[in-house]
Enzyme design. Structure first.
Site, PDB file in Angstrom:
ATOM      1  N   GLU A 149      26.028 -52.635  33.076  1.00  0.00           N
ATOM      2  CA  GLU A 149      24.888 -52.117  32.419  1.00  0.00           C
ATOM      3  C   GLU A 149      25.360 -50.658  31.885  1.00  0.00           C
ATOM      4  O   GLU A 149      26.554 -50.347  32.191  1.00  0.00           O
ATOM      5  CB  GLU A 149      24.005 -51.626  33.283  1.00  0.00           C
ATOM      6  N   LYS A 182      25.913 -46.908  31.739  1.00  0.00           N
ATOM      7  CA  LYS A 182      25.575 -45.893  32.694  1.00  0.00           C
ATOM      8  C   LYS A 182      25.012 -44.510  31.853  1.00  0.00           C
ATOM      9  O   LYS A 182      26.062 -43.913  31.153  1.00  0.00           O
ATOM     10  CB  LYS A 182      26.989 -45.579  33.539  1.00  0.00           C
ATOM     11  N   ARG A 184      16.790 -37.799  43.099  1.00  0.00           N
ATOM     12  CA  ARG A 184      17.589 -38.543  43.831  1.00  0.00           C
ATOM     13  C   ARG A 184      17.746 -37.682  45.357  1.00  0.00           C
ATOM     14  O   ARG A 184      17.972 -38.120  46.289  1.00  0.00           O
ATOM     15  CB  ARG A 184      19.019 -38.448  43.208  1.00  0.00           C
TER      16      ARG A 184
HETATM   17  P1  AMP Z   1      27.189 -40.855  39.786  1.00  0.00           P
HETATM   18  O1  AMP Z   1      26.299 -39.549  39.649  1.00  0.00           O
HETATM   19  O2  AMP Z   1      28.454 -40.455  39.177  1.00  0.00           O
HETATM   20  O3  AMP Z   1      27.746 -41.148  41.347  1.00  0.00           O
HETATM   21  O4  AMP Z   1      26.782 -42.151  39.466  1.00  0.00           O
HETATM   22  C1  AMP Z   1      25.483 -42.957  39.887  1.00  0.00           C
HETATM   23  C2  AMP Z   1      24.565 -42.381  38.950  1.00  0.00           C
HETATM   24  O5  AMP Z   1      24.529 -43.119  37.765  1.00  0.00           O
HETATM   25  C3  AMP Z   1      23.131 -43.236  39.387  1.00  0.00           C
HETATM   26  O6  AMP Z   1      22.685 -42.068  40.561  1.00  0.00           O
HETATM   27  C4  AMP Z   1      22.270 -42.847  38.281  1.00  0.00           C
HETATM   28  O7  AMP Z   1      21.620 -41.661  38.171  1.00  0.00           O
HETATM   29  C5  AMP Z   1      23.018 -42.923  37.092  1.00  0.00           C
HETATM   30  N1  AMP Z   1      23.050 -44.155  36.248  1.00  0.00           N
HETATM   31  C6  AMP Z   1      22.962 -44.312  35.169  1.00  0.00           C
HETATM   32  N2  AMP Z   1      23.014 -45.450  34.468  1.00  0.00           N
HETATM   33  C7  AMP Z   1      22.718 -46.412  35.618  1.00  0.00           C
HETATM   34  C8  AMP Z   1      22.451 -47.824  35.733  1.00  0.00           C
HETATM   35  N3  AMP Z   1      22.347 -48.514  34.535  1.00  0.00           N
HETATM   36  N4  AMP Z   1      22.336 -48.003  37.017  1.00  0.00           N
HETATM   37  C9  AMP Z   1      22.421 -47.543  37.948  1.00  0.00           C
HETATM   38  N5  AMP Z   1      22.634 -46.176  37.904  1.00  0.00           N
HETATM   39  C10 AMP Z   1      22.723 -45.434  36.742  1.00  0.00           C
END
Ligand code: AMP
Length: 591
Positions: A249, A251, A271
């Site tokens: 997907e 991100k 979150r």
């Molecule tokens: P990180 O904040 O770098 O740990 O990455 C995880 C975060 O990416 C999640 O908490 C979401 O806020 C974000 N995110 C963006 N797109 C997606 C997606 N398609 N699926 C899950 N999380 C996503």
């Protein structure tokens, strides 16, 4: 129960940094608490009156607390003020002052938990013209009858900075131990993850045992603790880990929200479980008009779009503008779209234990795409070449990378946990250099030259959930612009402590120390072994730690993450092992 029992326990907790020891102190204490009081005791131990998802209104301004300390002690205001300048911690000031106060309290009564809770509730609920006076009066009345130790924790509680370091996982361990259900620890954690309410878990356990805990279910209106992603440095490794086939997907680079939709409307949670509903009226509107069922919990990323070009904008940019323009104009000028990517509940069905494809299906059936609400772009891939193509288009469309998701039978929604069912792959992971980390500020160095009067560099740490400790990983001095440098002292001030936090493991010195709270995104060139930093020490041979080399602030303050959600020691060790500059034999021979 007397408040003194809580204060003594907090004092014992503060004297150790060992999670095991904290667990046994708490377990022993919980055993002595009546079932009817355990809920409040657990919240108070975290410095709160309510579960995490209820916005706390307990916090009093420092000046108000000082006034209460002066009123209760009858010592001169200038003397108390001077002490505050020296100590920096209102809890310490109150403790000292209480032990020195003019002894006029002939009619003082021992503080019961009930009275403390009543007054704190009064402070929380005070509204209107005389609310400040009322709050000061309620705190003064408690301080009047408090011992020095009790004063310390009463003041810490109303500042919103308890600093005893009892993290939720430690409290859950202690509950399992004190009720003799250690083998059911997983059920206790799941109940906490689906309810985000440690008080409810504690009370059910005390009243109905593990059966009560197992009855705690996903409920609309009560946020579920978010599932988190792991990371891997290449698409080949990701595919291998996910069995050769997975969903990819986009991100999206925005703010994650969990939407709870019911007949009563929509609630949006971050979150960190904060209520964000008022920040995204446009998203609430989109969800309401696209939902076809009775009630649901869905998750997605809110991303601002440029009105003129339709392009997705990085959230950070809009946050800057918002400071300049104010919320209302920002909403108009930068409308937000939500990209939904998961579904935790649809009508009567709890989907958290169902595989990902089923959840996605439920989401697509239960909601309709529209202008402000889209499903995250998804593609199923079976080769690294296909994956690279998808990754490229994600970047072209303004995303920060991709999320790979398991399609296996066991691809449940892992509430509150990081795991390899979701794996993130960002543009900065390509190649062995330039990885990004979410690090916690634990110290700072006084600036010199151009940075005179400001902080020159920060001491940064990772989190080790196993021991509960924060471990230093680098000194961060680059990537700061003048605006950020100017804002830093204000941002950090409320977390200042007189020495290293008792949760910090450090061999470094610093000019200023802070309780772990603020998380910054940092790019690093490399992870290396270090004799001076303590990151991953528990996982490495004695005396070694890991450090991030050439760290640089990316400009992103991760205020969507709490200190406990920062990069972990184990993740850092994985990155060290995954670096192509570290040969396989070197990595495994060493560790
Ligand atoms: P990180 O904040 O770098 O740990 O990455 C995880 C975060 O990416 C999640 O908490 C979401 O806020 C974000 N995110 C963006 N797109 C997606 C997606 N398609 N699926 C899950 N999380 C996503």
């Amino acid at each position: 129960m007397l408040y003194e029992e809580l204060a003594t326990t907090y004092d014992r907790l503060e004297s150790t940094s060992s999670r095991l020891e904290m667990t046994s102190i708490l377990a022993e204490f919980f055993r002595s608490v009546d079932a009817s009081e355990l809920r409040q005791v657990v919240y108070l131990t975290q410095g709160k009156l309510n579960p995490d998802h209820v916005t706390e209104k307990l916090g009093m301004a420092d000046k108000m607390i000082l006034k209460a300390i002066v009123d209760a002690s009858r010592l001169p205001e200038s003397y108390v003020n001077d002490l505050w300048m020296k100590e920096g911690d209102l809890g310490a000031v109150a403790e000292r002052v209480t032990s020195e106060r003019v002894q006029t309290n002939l009619f003082s009564q021992p503080l019961t938990l009930e009275r403390v809770i009543d007054n704190l509730r009064g402070i929380e609920g005070a509204e209107g013209k005389n609310s400040q006076t009322k709050r000061i009066r309620l705190l003064t009345s408690l301080l009047h009858d408090a011992s020095p130790l009790e004063s310390r924790y009463l003041c810490r509680t109303v500042t919103g900075r308890m600093r005893v370091g009892a993290a939720a996982m430690t409290i859950l361990d202690a509950l399992a131990a004190s009720f003799g259900v250690k083998e059911d620890r997983q059920d206790i954690e799941r109940a906490f993850n689906v309810s985000s309410d440690i008080g409810t878990v504690a009370e059910s356990l005390a009243r109905d045992g593990i059966k009560g805990v197992r009855g705690i279910e996903v409920q609309v209106g009560r946020p579920v603790r978010s599932m988190l992603a792991e990371r891997l440095p290449s698409m080949e490794e990701i595919l291998k880990k996910l069995g050769g086939r997975c969903a990819l997907e986009y991100k999206y680079d925005g703010i994650r929200v969990q939407a709870h939709i019911s007949g009563e409307g929509v609630k949006l949670y971050s979150r960190r479980l904060e209520d964000l509903t008022d920040n995204f009226p446009d998203v609430v509107e989109s969800l309401l008009s696209s939902f076809k069922g009775q009630e649901a919990i869905v998750e997605g990323e809110c991303v601002p779009v440029d009105l003129k070009t339709g392009r997705l904008l990085p959230f950070q940019e809009v946050a800057h503008r918002r400071r300049k323009f104010g919320m209302e104009e920002a909403v108009k000028e930068y409308p937000v779209k939500i990209f939904l990517f998961d579904c935790l509940k649809m009508d009567d069905d709890d989907l958290t234990l169902r595989p990902f494809p089923e959840r996605r299906d439920a989401m697509e059936r239960g909601l309709e795409e529209g202008e402000g609400l889209l499903f995250s772009r998804l593609e199923i891939v079976e080769s690294a070449a296909e994956a690279e193509g998808f990754f490229e288009s994600a970047l072209v469309d303004g995303c920060e990378g991709i999320m790979a998701k398991s399609l296996a039978e066991n691809s449940v929604y892992r509430t509150g946990n990081r795991g390899f069912l979701w794996i993130k792959y960002k543009k900065d992971y390509r190649g062995d250099l330039n990885d990004s980390f979410d690090l916690v500020v634990v110290g700072a160095y006084t600036g010199k030259g151009k940075r005179k009067g400001l902080y020159g560099a920060l001491l940064m740490a990772v989190h080790d959930p196993e021991s509960g400790a924060f471990q230093t990983v680098c000194k961060l001095g680059s990537g700061f612009d003048d605006v950020f440098l100017g804002e830093l002292p204000g941002m950090l001030e409320q977390h200042r402590s007189s020495g290293p936090s008792h949760l910090l493991s450090t061999r470094m010195e610093a000019d200023h120390w802070f309780e772990p709270a603020i998380v910054l995104e940092v790019m690093g060139a490399e992870v290396s072994v270090s004799p001076t930093h303590t990151a991953a020490t528990g996982l490495l041979p004695e005396g070694s730690g890991l450090a991030v080399r050439f760290p640089r602030f990316t400009g992103k303050v991760r205020d969507d993450k709490s200190a406990e959600q920062a990069t972990t020691a184990a993740e850092l060790l994985n990155m060290y092992r995954g670096q192509t500059s570290v040969s396989d034999s070197e990595a495994s021979a060493k560790f």
